[in-house]
Design a protein around this motif. Structure first.
Motif, PDB file in Angstrom:
ATOM      1  N   UNK A  63       0.740  -1.196  -0.117  1.00  0.00           N
ATOM      2  CA  UNK A  63       0.139  -0.039  -0.005  1.00  0.00           C
ATOM      3  C   UNK A  63       1.026   1.229   0.108  1.00  0.00           C
ATOM      4  N   UNK A  64       0.449   2.345  -0.669  1.00  0.00           N
ATOM      5  CA  UNK A  64       1.122   3.449  -0.570  1.00  0.00           C
ATOM      6  C   UNK A  64       0.099   4.561  -0.044  1.00  0.00           C
ATOM      7  N   UNK A  65       0.365   4.947   1.216  1.00  0.00           N
ATOM      8  CA  UNK A  65      -0.348   6.015   2.012  1.00  0.00           C
ATOM      9  C   UNK A  65      -1.907   5.428   1.998  1.00  0.00           C
ATOM     10  N   UNK A  66      -1.897   4.339   2.178  1.00  0.00           N
ATOM     11  CA  UNK A  66      -3.267   3.595   2.325  1.00  0.00           C
ATOM     12  C   UNK A  66      -3.867   3.231   1.163  1.00  0.00           C
ATOM     13  N   UNK A  67      -3.513   3.320   0.075  1.00  0.00           N
ATOM     14  CA  UNK A  67      -3.864   2.939  -1.225  1.00  0.00           C
ATOM     15  C   UNK A  67      -3.189   1.566  -1.817  1.00  0.00           C
ATOM     16  N   UNK A  68      -3.788   0.810  -2.167  1.00  0.00           N
ATOM     17  CA  UNK A  68      -3.246  -0.585  -2.552  1.00  0.00           C
ATOM     18  C   UNK A  68      -2.305  -0.265  -3.844  1.00  0.00           C
ATOM     19  N   UNK A  69      -1.385  -0.940  -3.627  1.00  0.00           N
ATOM     20  CA  UNK A  69      -0.241  -0.785  -4.598  1.00  0.00           C
ATOM     21  C   UNK A  69       0.094  -1.721  -5.274  1.00  0.00           C
ATOM     22  N   UNK A  70       0.266  -2.187  -6.817  1.00  0.00           N
ATOM     23  CA  UNK A  70       0.439  -3.505  -7.416  1.00  0.00           C
ATOM     24  C   UNK A  70       2.242  -3.601  -7.380  1.00  0.00           C
ATOM     25  N   UNK A  71       2.605  -4.940  -7.264  1.00  0.00           N
ATOM     26  CA  UNK A  71       3.738  -5.517  -7.153  1.00  0.00           C
ATOM     27  C   UNK A  71       4.096  -6.082  -8.446  1.00  0.00           C
TER      28      UNK A  71
END
Length: 384
Positions: A356-364
């Motif tokens: 997550x980036x600052x609470x928002x889901x982040x793809x890897x």
């Protein structure tokens, strides 16, 4: 007739609610069966958070910098008993104690990190019941780069996560901190910074910004390359965070914006120009520490929360490891954070990571899995 109508309508409403509940249950079942990661199978094991420090004073002040204003921003820091003890305990670890004014965490920065810690308390203590209500030093870890602003930021984060009323008297005022080197220098990276072709690529924008800079500061520090753009952009960013109390911004807004855009372009160009070998030599130590900490948590189930208090460049490097286009992403603001959640699938015994980036889901993206939002821990461990 009216009574029957009312009764029938009420009965229909009750039936509709039952049908809606049944329909949603079926959907949830299908969703769980499809992904294989239904909530009944998942167990949160550990969380690792990399955060940028809070608001700071400029590192490279402009010639007309208002020193009195910035001194006041430091003097307004929240009174806390740990400040003196913190510096006495870790003085030998800090590389910037000689800088009493520049590059230091402001009062605003202290509160930014406390607020961030409070938001994590709400999530992991109050809502998910994952962390204990009162602090348990065995279950948390704090890492910091060797800068005063990151050490302070980490301490204030934990004062938000665990305010003093949730700490036993035996718990030390200063959270035990492990210092980690975040290398930014490398021979190949240095040669990229000196690459004349890179400077030619941005020569038009450099000339444009140099014109405005020299007209405002004809006797100021030399503005001779793209390093100057990054330094000036950083200082303008500090000032903008304190409008209207700081000095007026010396350039028109479009020019200020151009400084920020070009600084981001240059930084992303340098990163994109580096070979994988160079990136590995720069990134691997820090990323390995994250992986090792999560591996330890996976094996002993004791470490539940780890905080890495670092810098904007640290976050950019981690984003690059995940395959995120940092040119489009932009520079992370103060108190930005990357959060890694380690889960265990209790049905299969497999472990995987969510970001997550600052609470928002982040793809890897670099994980190479069909679902880029869930990375098997084995693959995550070998990203770098």
């Amino acid at each position: 007739m009216g009574v029957h109508t009312i009764f029938f309508s009420e009965k229909m409403r009750r039936n509709n609610k039952v049908l809606l509940f049944f329909f949603m249950t079926i959907l949830n079942f299908i969703s769980s069966a499809t992904t294989g990661t239904g909530s009944h199978k998942l167990k949160l094991i550990s969380v690792a958070v990399i955060t940028r420090h809070g608001d700071r004073t400029p590192i490279d002040p402009l010639p007309d910098e208002n020193e009195q204003f910035w001194k006041a921003s430091l003097e307004k820091k929240p009174v806390s008993g740990f400040a003196k003890e913190m510096f006495q305990r870790y003085e030998s670890e800090l590389s910037d104690l000689k800088h009493k004014l520049w590059g230091q965490l402001t009062a605003k920065g202290c509160y930014q990190l406390r607020d961030l810690g409070s938001s994590f308390r709400k999530k992991y203590v109050n809502e998910l019941k994952f962390l204990p209500e009162n602090v348990d030093l065995d279950s948390i870890k704090l890492w910091s780069s060797g800068k005063q602003r990151t050490l302070e930021s980490g301490q204030h984060f934990f004062l938000g996560l665990y305010p003093t009323k949730f700490r036993d008297e035996s718990i030390p005022i200063v959270y035990p901190t492990t210092f980690i080197q975040i290398p930014s220098k490398n021979k190949e990276k240095g040669s990229i910074w000196k690459d004349s072709n890179l400077e030619k690529k941005y020569q038009t924008q450099l000339n444009y910004l140099h014109y405005f800079y020299s007209s405002v500061y004809p006797f100021g520090p030399k503005f001779d390359n793209y390093h100057s753009v990054i330094d000036i952009s950083s200082t303008l960013f500090c000032r903008q965070h304190h409008i209207p109390y700081s000095l007026p911004i010396p350039f028109p807004f479009p020019v200020v914006n151009q400084f920020h855009i070009l600084a981001n372009e240059i930084q992303s160009s340098v990163v994109n120009s580096m070979s994988k070998v160079t990136k590995k030599s720069i990134y691997s130590q820090f990323f390995s520490t994250i992986v090792n900490t999560l591996t330890e948590a996976k094996n002993n189930k004791i470490i539940k929360f780890s905080l890495f208090s670092a810098h904007d460049t640290t976050l950019l490097e981690v984003l690059d490891i995940l395959g995120i286009n940092i040119r489009k992403f932009g520079n992370p603001i103060y108190a930005s954070n990357i959060e890694f959640q380690l889960f265990e699938n209790t049905s299969s015994g497999e472990y995987f990571i969510k970001a997550f980036f600052s609470g928002k889901e982040l793809p890897i993206f670099t994980c190479g899995s069909a679902n880029s939002f869930e990375c098997p821990f084995e693959k995550f461990s070998n990203l770098f």
